[in-house]
Design an enzyme around this catalytic site. Sequence first.
Site, PDB file in Angstrom:
ATOM      1  N   GLU B  60      10.846 -65.711 -26.781  1.00 17.01           N
ATOM      2  CA  GLU B  60       9.420 -65.406 -26.906  1.00 17.01           C
ATOM      3  C   GLU B  60       9.151 -64.180 -27.765  1.00 17.01           C
ATOM      4  O   GLU B  60       8.241 -64.188 -28.598  1.00 17.01           O
ATOM      5  CB  GLU B  60       8.780 -65.240 -25.519  1.00 17.01           C
ATOM      6  CG  GLU B  60       8.548 -66.551 -24.788  1.00 17.01           C
ATOM      7  CD  GLU B  60       9.804 -67.173 -24.197  1.00 17.01           C
ATOM      8  OE1 GLU B  60      10.860 -66.500 -24.172  1.00 17.01           O
ATOM      9  OE2 GLU B  60       9.738 -68.337 -23.757  1.00 17.01           O
ATOM     10  N   HIS B 128       5.731 -68.701 -12.303  1.00 18.64           N
ATOM     11  CA  HIS B 128       5.157 -69.596 -13.317  1.00 18.64           C
ATOM     12  C   HIS B 128       3.677 -69.885 -13.089  1.00 18.64           C
ATOM     13  O   HIS B 128       3.141 -70.803 -13.669  1.00 18.64           O
ATOM     14  CB  HIS B 128       5.925 -70.931 -13.338  1.00 18.64           C
ATOM     15  CG  HIS B 128       7.233 -70.860 -14.044  1.00 18.64           C
ATOM     16  ND1 HIS B 128       8.144 -69.882 -13.786  1.00 18.64           N
ATOM     17  CD2 HIS B 128       7.779 -71.639 -15.012  1.00 18.64           C
ATOM     18  CE1 HIS B 128       9.221 -70.067 -14.553  1.00 18.64           C
ATOM     19  NE2 HIS B 128       9.010 -71.121 -15.301  1.00 18.64           N
TER      20      HIS B 128
END
Lengths: 350, 326
Positions: B60, B128
């Site tokens: 990322e 998440h």
Amino acid sequence: MDGVETILGADPEAMVSQLLELGRDLCLRLFEGMAGLRAFDDRAVILQRQGRIGTYPTFYGEEAVQTASVVALEERDWLFPTYRQTAVVTLRGCPPLVPLLMWRGHPGGWHDVMRYRVAPVCVPVATNLPHAVGAAWGARLRSADWVALGYAGDGATSAGDFHEACNLAAVTGSPVIFLVNNNQWAISTPLRRQTRVQRLAEKAAAYGMPGLRVDAFDVFACHRVLRRAAELARSGGGPTLVEAVGYRLGPHGTADEPALYRSPAADRLWAPMEPLGRAQLGLVSAGLADAGELAEIRGRASARLLAAAEELERSPRVTLEEIADTVHLSTPWDLSPDHLREPSWAAAGE
Amino acid sequence: MSLVSYRDAVRSALRDEMLRDQRVILMGEDITGYGGSYAVTKGLVEEFGPKRVMETPIAEAGIVGFAVGAAMGGLIPVAELMTVNFALLALDQIVNSAAKCHYMFGGQWSVPLVVRTVSGFGQLGPTHSQTFEGWFASVPGLKVVMPATPADARGLLLAAIRDPDPVIFIEHSLLYSTKGELPEGEAADEEVPIGSAKVVRAGTDVTLVAYSRMLLQALQAAEELERSDGVSCEVVDLRTLRPVDYPTVVESVRRTHQLVLCGEDWRTGGFGASLLSELSDRCFDDLDAPIQRVASPDVPMAYSRQLERSLIPTSDEVVEVVRRLN
């Protein structure tokens, strides 16, 4: 040093013949570049000690690597500096006053990025490396033939962004050079506590790219190795990791005291490797220059920096508007600089 | 007029901008053959090829850093981060690079990139199912948008891609299959301006401010309150979290004199806390009661379905908070 490419460290005969091969013009250009950087660094430290600029990361001893990184590349190639390479832009023609102003926190210190093709400085280590990869890959996509060079230190090779950038560059075949200046120290952390790998260039193998090692105190060898990496990148051969092996001859910065964590004896051992003196010995013994001529080059560089420091004193103060105006390119109404001074409730009472 | 899903609306904006401007490129994990984790980029690699729809390694920070560099090099990258939870790995590149390049170099170099990411839940557990828009909205140099409807998703994404500054574009996993009308003809190319809120339901008694999924909850609550309590709610869709369109909210409060802020993020330090602070300054004299908030309790999200349900703010909670006010 094992597997480290060197010219000044070779036997005298080999050294002389390799310097002659490079030629007087290139050799003097490299020496002059180093002299300019050294003069900048010397002056910046003085200015910091006088309270005229902020905390400053000195690069004493890194002049060879930095100069070679500019001279070995073409002017159209992009450089992605960290806080330790703020003066490389002066080797692309930017007046030294500009980076001095930057260290004073003055907007006049923002060098012309597009003109010099030197990216904005990144302070968190290794974060500039993905930028170099993205820019280089973008260039390739648009069929431009420039390459990008990102600077890092040995400590930065432990950071996640180093890994992500190397991997991205290799997997995309981006024309990038990762120039790791291994000076053995990340502030107070020695290389052995940074990684179990003794040769940082070996890390390149994990990404499927070549890793080269070069003598960090030898501007001529650095030039040769970086030139090779740039040619490979330009011809579509993808990225290279170049490890410049040296030693941090000075402190990490003006707020550091190395005697707290490393032996002054080791410092004394490395001191003679100082790259300007070493280059001078080589040039004089090869008959490419005489000592007086080289002293003159260094004198000119010092005088130029003294003049820049005087100009620094005459620079006007910064205003809040100047700073706030550049937060966005397209400034939304609610974030405009006017609102900085206005209490937030003022708008509601109209 | 046909109904289009939120997912297709996002894709249509990506596709149209890629057709309009060769510099627009997409990058992210699993965005090619797989079509993206939420199938937003499905079909785009077939149409535009792997150079413009670029599959990246799982990295990322690398993706956003790469996008910053690509933007510097003259491209307009739209980077997809699979969910906003993974944006944490790229936070340094977003905050210290994307948001700062322009500022730290005197406005010479803009970074016209869009980071598309996804907020939401659905039994994905504590790591998440988080909601971080408030963090991004606190960073000078960024613009942050969070559309609730397909039309706004399209219009705001067009605006984000055309914007010269870095924009964080946060979609919502529970909105992807919702449907709505998209503007057609010439209006299809119109942007929804970044920084403009919208009164989506007129009312006289209470102002409900919401964005993203919470807009649907607020609208549902408004219906319920009208039906059972005779309370008339005005609902404002914030749409952009940085910069906030305060005048639209303030005007509404001048009519209703009561304000409820609806968000999904944590109560402490959540985006609603910053809204509350600013709006209590701007609306103090118009308010008949303290500003109320609907937010998530300060615990990590549960994995168990029924516990998750009890943690996610819903329309019932909005109704309850309004009833306490009246």
